[in-house]
Design a protein around this motif. Structure first.
Motif, PDB file in Angstrom:
ATOM      1  N   ALA A 353       0.826  -1.211   0.000  1.00 22.14           N
ATOM      2  CA  ALA A 353       0.000   0.000   0.000  1.00 22.14           C
ATOM      3  C   ALA A 353       0.860   1.260   0.000  1.00 22.14           C
ATOM      4  CB  ALA A 353      -0.929  -0.010   1.212  1.00 22.14           C
ATOM      5  N   ALA A 354       2.072   1.142   0.563  1.00 28.00           N
ATOM      6  CA  ALA A 354       2.990   2.280   0.589  1.00 28.00           C
ATOM      7  C   ALA A 354       3.845   2.369  -0.665  1.00 28.00           C
ATOM      8  CB  ALA A 354       3.893   2.185   1.814  1.00 28.00           C
ATOM      9  N   GLY A 355       3.692   1.393  -1.592  1.00 23.16           N
ATOM     10  CA  GLY A 355       4.475   1.406  -2.820  1.00 23.16           C
ATOM     11  C   GLY A 355       5.794   0.683  -2.728  1.00 23.16           C
ATOM     12  N   VAL A 356       5.963  -0.142  -1.697  1.00 27.62           N
ATOM     13  CA  VAL A 356       7.189  -0.930  -1.529  1.00 27.62           C
ATOM     14  C   VAL A 356       6.838  -2.382  -1.827  1.00 27.62           C
ATOM     15  CG1 VAL A 356       9.032  -1.625   0.043  1.00 27.62           C
ATOM     16  CG2 VAL A 356       8.047   0.671   0.215  1.00 27.62           C
ATOM     17  N   VAL A 357       7.396  -2.940  -2.910  1.00 31.57           N
ATOM     18  CA  VAL A 357       7.001  -4.251  -3.405  1.00 31.57           C
ATOM     19  C   VAL A 357       8.068  -5.284  -3.044  1.00 31.57           C
ATOM     20  CG1 VAL A 357       6.249  -5.545  -5.428  1.00 31.57           C
ATOM     21  CG2 VAL A 357       5.857  -3.072  -5.323  1.00 31.57           C
ATOM     22  N   LEU A 358       7.665  -6.325  -2.312  1.00 34.50           N
ATOM     23  CA  LEU A 358       8.590  -7.383  -1.918  1.00 34.50           C
ATOM     24  C   LEU A 358       7.820  -8.666  -1.680  1.00 34.50           C
ATOM     25  CD1 LEU A 358       7.697  -7.222   1.185  1.00 34.50           C
ATOM     26  CD2 LEU A 358       9.673  -5.766   1.506  1.00 34.50           C
ATOM     27  N   ASP A 359       8.523  -9.701  -1.191  1.00 26.79           N
ATOM     28  CA  ASP A 359       7.925 -11.019  -0.975  1.00 26.79           C
ATOM     29  C   ASP A 359       8.015 -11.433   0.486  1.00 26.79           C
ATOM     30  OD1 ASP A 359       7.333 -11.507  -3.676  1.00 26.79           O
ATOM     31  OD2 ASP A 359       9.368 -12.210  -4.057  1.00 26.79           O
ATOM     32  N   THR A 360       7.293 -12.498   0.807  1.00 30.37           N
ATOM     33  CA  THR A 360       7.475 -13.149   2.102  1.00 30.37           C
ATOM     34  C   THR A 360       8.328 -14.398   1.901  1.00 30.37           C
ATOM     35  OG1 THR A 360       5.470 -14.508   1.900  1.00 30.37           O
ATOM     36  CG2 THR A 360       5.245 -12.329   2.920  1.00 30.37           C
ATOM     37  N   THR A 396       9.985   1.031   7.477  1.00 32.88           N
ATOM     38  CA  THR A 396       9.357   0.934   8.796  1.00 32.88           C
ATOM     39  C   THR A 396       8.236   1.965   8.965  1.00 32.88           C
ATOM     40  OG1 THR A 396      11.196   2.279   9.636  1.00 32.88           O
ATOM     41  CG2 THR A 396      11.337  -0.089   9.944  1.00 32.88           C
ATOM     42  N   ALA A 397       8.373   3.127   8.306  1.00 34.66           N
ATOM     43  CA  ALA A 397       7.277   4.096   8.347  1.00 34.66           C
ATOM     44  C   ALA A 397       6.030   3.522   7.692  1.00 34.66           C
ATOM     45  CB  ALA A 397       7.697   5.391   7.652  1.00 34.66           C
ATOM     46  N   GLY A 398       6.230   2.786   6.595  1.00 35.34           N
ATOM     47  CA  GLY A 398       5.101   2.156   5.927  1.00 35.34           C
ATOM     48  C   GLY A 398       4.440   1.086   6.760  1.00 35.34           C
ATOM     49  N   LEU A 399       5.203   0.403   7.590  1.00 32.80           N
ATOM     50  CA  LEU A 399       4.628  -0.622   8.461  1.00 32.80           C
ATOM     51  C   LEU A 399       3.795  -0.010   9.583  1.00 32.80           C
ATOM     52  CD1 LEU A 399       7.569  -3.166   8.892  1.00 32.80           C
ATOM     53  CD2 LEU A 399       5.539  -3.388   7.450  1.00 32.80           C
ATOM     54  N   ARG A 400       4.170   1.165  10.017  1.00 34.99           N
ATOM     55  CA  ARG A 400       3.511   1.781  11.178  1.00 34.99           C
ATOM     56  C   ARG A 400       2.419   2.778  10.786  1.00 34.99           C
ATOM     57  NH1 ARG A 400       9.392   2.521  13.281  1.00 34.99           N
ATOM     58  NH2 ARG A 400       9.638   0.818  14.785  1.00 34.99           N
ATOM     59  N   ALA A 401       2.455   3.271   9.533  1.00 38.37           N
ATOM     60  CA  ALA A 401       1.580   4.381   9.148  1.00 38.37           C
ATOM     61  C   ALA A 401       0.138   3.927   8.933  1.00 38.37           C
ATOM     62  CB  ALA A 401       2.110   5.038   7.879  1.00 38.37           C
ATOM     63  N   THR A 408       1.149   9.880   3.110  1.00 40.36           N
ATOM     64  CA  THR A 408       2.398  10.642   3.079  1.00 40.36           C
ATOM     65  C   THR A 408       3.579   9.751   2.722  1.00 40.36           C
ATOM     66  OG1 THR A 408       1.579  12.214   4.719  1.00 40.36           O
ATOM     67  CG2 THR A 408       3.967  12.064   4.450  1.00 40.36           C
ATOM     68  N   VAL A 409       3.624   8.553   3.316  1.00 36.01           N
ATOM     69  CA  VAL A 409       4.697   7.608   2.997  1.00 36.01           C
ATOM     70  C   VAL A 409       4.637   7.218   1.526  1.00 36.01           C
ATOM     71  CG1 VAL A 409       5.637   5.314   3.463  1.00 36.01           C
ATOM     72  CG2 VAL A 409       4.836   6.727   5.354  1.00 36.01           C
ATOM     73  N   ARG A 410       3.429   6.963   1.034  1.00 37.96           N
ATOM     74  CA  ARG A 410       3.274   6.593  -0.375  1.00 37.96           C
ATOM     75  C   ARG A 410       3.782   7.714  -1.283  1.00 37.96           C
ATOM     76  NH1 ARG A 410       3.896   5.235  -4.542  1.00 37.96           N
ATOM     77  NH2 ARG A 410       2.598   4.125  -6.054  1.00 37.96           N
ATOM     78  N   ALA A 411       3.520   8.937  -0.938  1.00 42.64           N
ATOM     79  CA  ALA A 411       3.990  10.067  -1.737  1.00 42.64           C
ATOM     80  C   ALA A 411       5.509  10.151  -1.705  1.00 42.64           C
ATOM     81  CB  ALA A 411       3.368  11.362  -1.226  1.00 42.64           C
ATOM     82  N   GLU A 412       6.124   9.881  -0.556  1.00 47.77           N
ATOM     83  CA  GLU A 412       7.583   9.915  -0.464  1.00 47.77           C
ATOM     84  C   GLU A 412       8.211   8.800  -1.293  1.00 47.77           C
ATOM     85  OE1 GLU A 412       9.130  10.148   3.477  1.00 47.77           O
ATOM     86  OE2 GLU A 412       7.600  11.558   4.161  1.00 47.77           O
ATOM     87  N   VAL A 413       7.582   7.630  -1.281  1.00 50.88           N
ATOM     88  CA  VAL A 413       8.078   6.520  -2.104  1.00 50.88           C
ATOM     89  C   VAL A 413       7.987   6.887  -3.576  1.00 50.88           C
ATOM     90  CG1 VAL A 413       7.546   4.173  -2.869  1.00 50.88           C
ATOM     91  CG2 VAL A 413       7.590   4.696  -0.428  1.00 50.88           C
ATOM     92  N   ARG A 414       6.870   7.469  -3.986  1.00 53.31           N
ATOM     93  CA  ARG A 414       6.695   7.862  -5.378  1.00 53.31           C
ATOM     94  C   ARG A 414       7.745   8.904  -5.792  1.00 53.31           C
ATOM     95  NH1 ARG A 414       1.886   9.307  -4.962  1.00 53.31           N
ATOM     96  NH2 ARG A 414       0.872   7.380  -5.604  1.00 53.31           N
ATOM     97  N   GLU A 415       8.033   9.813  -4.900  1.00 57.37           N
ATOM     98  CA  GLU A 415       9.031  10.844  -5.196  1.00 57.37           C
ATOM     99  C   GLU A 415      10.419  10.237  -5.362  1.00 57.37           C
ATOM    100  OE1 GLU A 415      12.378  13.315  -4.410  1.00 57.37           O
ATOM    101  OE2 GLU A 415      11.584  11.941  -2.874  1.00 57.37           O
ATOM    102  N   LEU A 416      10.786   9.317  -4.455  1.00 60.29           N
ATOM    103  CA  LEU A 416      12.100   8.683  -4.536  1.00 60.29           C
ATOM    104  C   LEU A 416      12.216   7.854  -5.813  1.00 60.29           C
ATOM    105  CD1 LEU A 416      14.850   7.868  -3.403  1.00 60.29           C
ATOM    106  CD2 LEU A 416      13.694   6.081  -2.070  1.00 60.29           C
ATOM    107  N   ALA A 417      11.220   7.023  -6.078  1.00 56.56           N
ATOM    108  CA  ALA A 417      11.259   6.184  -7.278  1.00 56.56           C
ATOM    109  C   ALA A 417      11.300   7.040  -8.539  1.00 56.56           C
ATOM    110  CB  ALA A 417      10.044   5.259  -7.308  1.00 56.56           C
ATOM    111  N   GLY A 418      10.581   8.161  -8.532  1.00 60.40           N
ATOM    112  CA  GLY A 418      10.530   9.023  -9.700  1.00 60.40           C
ATOM    113  C   GLY A 418      11.859   9.655 -10.050  1.00 60.40           C
ATOM    114  N   ARG A 419      12.746   9.787  -9.070  1.00 57.95           N
ATOM    115  CA  ARG A 419      14.072  10.371  -9.337  1.00 57.95           C
ATOM    116  C   ARG A 419      15.028   9.356  -9.960  1.00 57.95           C
ATOM    117  NH1 ARG A 419      17.008  11.693  -5.346  1.00 57.95           N
ATOM    118  NH2 ARG A 419      15.801  11.132  -3.499  1.00 57.95           N
ATOM    119  N   PHE A 420      14.627   8.084  -9.972  1.00 56.21           N
ATOM    120  CA  PHE A 420      15.480   7.023 -10.532  1.00 56.21           C
ATOM    121  C   PHE A 420      14.653   6.145 -11.465  1.00 56.21           C
ATOM    122  CE2 PHE A 420      17.319   8.300  -6.497  1.00 56.21           C
ATOM    123  CZ  PHE A 420      18.680   8.410  -6.789  1.00 56.21           C
TER     124      PHE A 420
END
Length: 425
Positions: A353-360, A396-401, A408-420
């Motif tokens: 939901a925060a835009g961080v994609v991973l596995d278990t 960890t912010a995404g886990l707690r938010a 807000t966390v999702r927007a920060e992730v989008r901003e970081l990914a957008g720069r790369f």
């Protein structure tokens, strides 16, 4: 949900010929929108799935080439179809580049996947009912290492070895003891979530003592091996199976390396025993990837992948997560988020939901699921240690938010990914 990114500028940014994509948009706009939507997803989220990466535009160009039209059962110079003169050149190049890159005597580049490569290795060396020693699934073994839902667990008698309960490291004395008692026909070394370098020399010694073949499933570290950032199993293994994507940054597919004495058995196990016609566009893309992996730039990339993983692992531990084995030697990180009050499955959902994609992944000696992540894709995008430290905080912010904080966390992730962006221009 309809995808809105359908402007000509978005289409032009795709790493394929614009004219080709324009034809697709006109003929099948629904699939075109899926492709554009996936491009947007990859560009606006952090891809931390350990088994994924971004191929180069050159690899994608080979995949989207007319070689996809050619049927080529068999091997160069011995095909079952006519008109294979040029695809024979492509496959020979792929084989030559693979053997040179990894220092192997023989390479088969036809397997459609890592699982197909493992299936062929078993077919070449084993008979149904043979005993095989491999890492148990609860400790990081792959489905092809004895899962009852997989051909491996149904056709062979698999015995699982594990890791030390305190350190999380492979218990080599347990491996040796099991090999002495069960006398396996083959020992498999490899894992989908073990973040440390295996001791290939010790595995070779154990296999020799037991009179067993040593099969190394190097699907995850193969790119690091190519870049000199991980030890090579080639001098020790009878057969090395691998994928060509993951850190190696090629197309989705598999490969097998072996010595000349097993070359014919391996080739016949791939075709005609387990597969039909080779996918020549994919084989050409593998050749491109092997060529890229032989460059100094790729060597620097592979070492940066490891450096990034270590910084990210340290950052996650500093945020309170339990990092298995205390860190990593590779691109892989396995972690337990329960110290933060959330189980692995719930953590994966919150992070998505925060835009961080991973596995278990399985937690050794635990009842729940942990998290498995890797740094290959974000390193390809150009991110370094500073970005890894920030990702640990976003993680960890995404886990707690919750609520507005989550947005807000999702927007920060989008901003970081957008720069790369994965593909520039």
């Amino acid at each position: 949900m309809p995808v809105t990114a359908t402007a000509d500028t978005a289409a032009a940014a795709l790493p394929v010929a614009h004219a080709d994509f324009g034809a697709l948009r006109r003929q099948d706009p629904e699939i075109a929108e899926v492709i554009l939507g996936e491009q947007t997803r990859q560009s606006e989220t952090l891809q931390l799935i350990a088994a994924e990466n971004f191929t180069s535009p050159a690899v994608l160009a080979a995949l989207a080439s007319p070689l996809a039209n050619k049927y080529a059962e068999g091997y160069p110079g011995a095909r079952h179809h006519g008109g294979c003169e040029l695809v024979d050149v492509a496959e020979r190049l792929a084989v030559q580049r693979a053997t040179a890159l990894f220092g192997a005597e023989h390479a088969n580049v036809q397997p459609h996947s890592g699982s197909s490569a493992v299936l062929a290795a078993y077919a070449a060396l084993l008979k149904p009912g043979d005993t095989v020693l491999a890492m148990g699934l609860p400790y990081g073994g792959h489905l092809t290492h004895g899962s009852p839902a997989n051909f491996s667990g149904r056709w062979f008698d698999f015995v699982g070895y594990g890791v030390d309960a305190e350190t999380g490291l492979i218990d080599y004395e347990q491996v040796r003891d099991l090999a002495r008692r069960r006398r396996p026909k083959a020992i498999v070394c490899g894992s989908i979530s073990y973040p440390r370098h295996p001791d290939y020399e010790t595995f070779r010694d154990i296999a020799d003592e037991a009179g067993a073949y040593l099969i190394v499933d190097a699907a995850h570290p193969m790119g690091l091996i190519a870049g000199g950032a991980a030890p090579s199993p080639v001098p020790y293994a009878d057969v090395v199976c691998a994928t060509t994507h993951k850190v190696l940054r090629g197309p989705r597919g598999g490969m097998i390396l072996c010595g000349s004495e097993l070359a014919e058995r391996i080739d016949r196990a791939v075709f005609p025993f387990t597969q039909g016609g080779a996918q020549m566009h994919t084989i050409a893309a593998k050749a491109v990837a092997f060529g890229e992996a032989a460059t100094p730039a790729f060597t620097a990339y592979a070492h940066q992948v490891v450096a990034n993983a270590r910084v990210l692992a340290d950052g996650l531990a500093g945020e309170g997560m339990a990092v298995l084995t205390g860190g990593t030697d590779t691109h892989l990180i396995s972690a337990d988020p329960t110290p933060l009050g959330v189980d692995g499955r719930s953590a994966r959902g919150r992070l998505a939901a925060a835009g961080v994609v991973l596995d278990t992944c399985a937690l050794p000696y635990g009842d729940g699921r942990g998290l498995r992540l890797g740094t290959a894709a974000v390193t390809t995008q150009g991110m370094g240690e500073a970005q890894m430290a920030r990702i640990a905080g976003l993680f960890t912010a995404g886990l707690r938010a919750e609520g507005e904080q989550a947005r807000t966390v999702r927007a920060e992730v989008r901003e970081l990914a957008g720069r790369f962006p994965p593909y520039r221009g």
